[in-house]
Design an enzyme around this catalytic site. Sequence first.
Site, PDB file in Angstrom:
ATOM      1  N   HIS A   1     -19.365  21.784 -16.016  1.00 37.90           N
ATOM      2  CA  HIS A   1     -18.755  20.830 -16.963  1.00 37.90           C
ATOM      3  C   HIS A   1     -18.905  21.261 -18.424  1.00 37.90           C
ATOM      4  CE1 HIS A   1     -17.907  18.084 -13.772  1.00 37.90           C
ATOM      5  NE2 HIS A   1     -19.185  17.922 -13.455  1.00 37.90           N
TER       6      HIS A   1
ATOM      7  N   ASP B   1     -17.266  22.205  -5.969  1.00 35.21           N
ATOM      8  CA  ASP B   1     -18.032  20.995  -6.295  1.00 35.21           C
ATOM      9  C   ASP B   1     -17.098  19.777  -6.245  1.00 35.21           C
ATOM     10  OD1 ASP B   1     -20.771  20.175  -7.995  1.00 35.21           O
ATOM     11  OD2 ASP B   1     -19.031  18.941  -8.525  1.00 35.21           O
TER      12      ASP B   1
ATOM     13  N   HIS C   1     -16.805  17.423  -8.308  1.00 34.72           N
ATOM     14  CA  HIS C   1     -16.235  17.110  -9.625  1.00 34.72           C
ATOM     15  C   HIS C   1     -15.430  18.297 -10.168  1.00 34.72           C
ATOM     16  CE1 HIS C   1     -19.949  14.665  -9.197  1.00 34.72           C
ATOM     17  NE2 HIS C   1     -19.197  13.710  -9.729  1.00 34.72           N
TER      18      HIS C   1
ATOM     19  N   ASP D   1     -21.826  18.055  -3.367  1.00 29.95           N
ATOM     20  CA  ASP D   1     -21.683  16.603  -3.572  1.00 29.95           C
ATOM     21  C   ASP D   1     -20.405  16.063  -2.928  1.00 29.95           C
ATOM     22  OD1 ASP D   1     -20.393  18.135  -5.502  1.00 29.95           O
ATOM     23  OD2 ASP D   1     -21.204  17.030  -7.220  1.00 29.95           O
TER      24      ASP D   1
HETATM   25  C1  OKP Z   1     -22.159  17.063 -12.221  1.00 33.15           C
HETATM   26  B1  OKP Z   1     -21.709  18.073 -11.159  1.00 33.15           B
HETATM   27  C2  OKP Z   1     -22.874   8.440 -12.982  1.00 33.15           C
HETATM   28  C3  OKP Z   1     -21.674   8.995 -13.694  1.00 33.15           C
HETATM   29  C4  OKP Z   1     -21.363  10.396 -13.258  1.00 33.15           C
HETATM   30  C5  OKP Z   1     -21.611  12.648 -14.273  1.00 33.15           C
HETATM   31  C6  OKP Z   1     -21.373  13.383 -13.027  1.00 33.15           C
HETATM   32  C7  OKP Z   1     -21.728  14.822 -13.230  1.00 33.15           C
HETATM   33  C8  OKP Z   1     -21.686  15.665 -12.003  1.00 33.15           C
HETATM   34  N1  OKP Z   1     -23.924   8.113 -13.884  1.00 33.15           N
HETATM   35  N2  OKP Z   1     -21.493  11.256 -14.357  1.00 33.15           N
HETATM   36  O1  OKP Z   1     -20.327  18.306 -11.128  1.00 33.15           O
HETATM   37  O2  OKP Z   1     -22.130  17.758  -9.837  1.00 33.15           O
HETATM   38 ZN    ZN Z   2     -20.359  17.590  -8.965  1.00 36.53          ZN
END
Ligand code: OKP
Ligand code: ZN
Length: 342
Positions: free
Chosen positions: A159, A195, A197, A284
């Site tokens: 990110h 991933d 996200h 994830d």
């Molecule tokens: C990082 B990686 C919950 C909101 C989610 C960020 C997610 C980051 C994921 N507090 N905010 O891509 O696994």
């Molecule tokens: Zn993620």
Amino acid sequence: MKIIHTDRHLGHSGHVELMNGRVVPAFEKPERVAMILKAIGERNLGPLIEPTAHGLDPVLKVHDANYIRFLSTAWQLWTEDGRDFPALPSFWRAPGMRYIEPETVDGKFAHFSFDAGCCIVAGTWDAVQAAADTALTGVDLVAGGEKTAFALCRPPGHHAHQATMGGYCFVNNAAVAAQSFRDRGAARVAVLDVDYHHGNGTQAIFYERPDVLVCNIHGDPRQEFPYFLGYADETGAGAGEGFNANFPLRWGTDFGGWSAALEAACARVEAYAPDVVVVSLGVDTYKEDPISQFKLDSPDYLKIGARIAKLAKPTLFVMEGGYAVEAIGINVANTLEGFLQG
Ligand code: OKP
Ligand code: ZN
């Protein structure tokens, strides 16, 4: 398969995040790595090696110097101000506001972040540097002729933009690795980000470049973080037009839908004929992940690894997300085992 790991990630701990309006212990925690190490050890997937120091030059090839200066001094600035608790921003720039680095610590946190997901504590910068060195040591191995390696990076990186932290990520380990492969002679590098996200930082860093293909399979940004990047119509720009591919998938997607996207992404990688593949490995996508909405099950990761192996390219795995701590080790080990047997 060599596993690159150091316990220096342990200093990035005791931090917090905001979840549904509440301050909670961070999901991105040291236990994640402990569980991965345990599963890797039980399966005998390969020897652990320590990262070697590469300095900041390879990091500065993908990140702005002002941003790296901020990361390296953020804890000092925060505590100089009399604060003895973890650092978080609570203000951000709106479109139309000026792009200027303020003088004060809260202004700098606002300037260099896009969310409150990047809590900084005393050991954060050392852990961030160690994670970049972990990825770069993986590059050394694969550029040196090893078929594959696993960079067990923590914190994750995908990110992080050129000058912005967010989503638990400070330095973009996968982007630093991809750039380093280029600098060591690879003409074309493919980044395959599996991933849950969208890897907004990796996409943004290489968006106008044809020498790094970026493919992302992820939660649809209409529903999911990071919301403002990761749509299917983002295909690259300028010289990079045609060298970015997004595969957004709706909440609830199971392995049937997910593996169809993986097949399409792998077809793009194959058509590109890269010299090397960097896999941003997040697990994830797992059905029990506490912050994610896909429905993959542990045996699916064996198939993911096997499909990546079928690309038949030198492959560096770089650890990203995965927050179901009880299953993260099994899911990572399954991916690597599937790759090794594929
Ligand atoms: C990082 B990686 C919950 C909101 C989610 C960020 C997610 C980051 C994921 N507090 N905010 O891509 O696994
Ligand atoms: Zn993620």
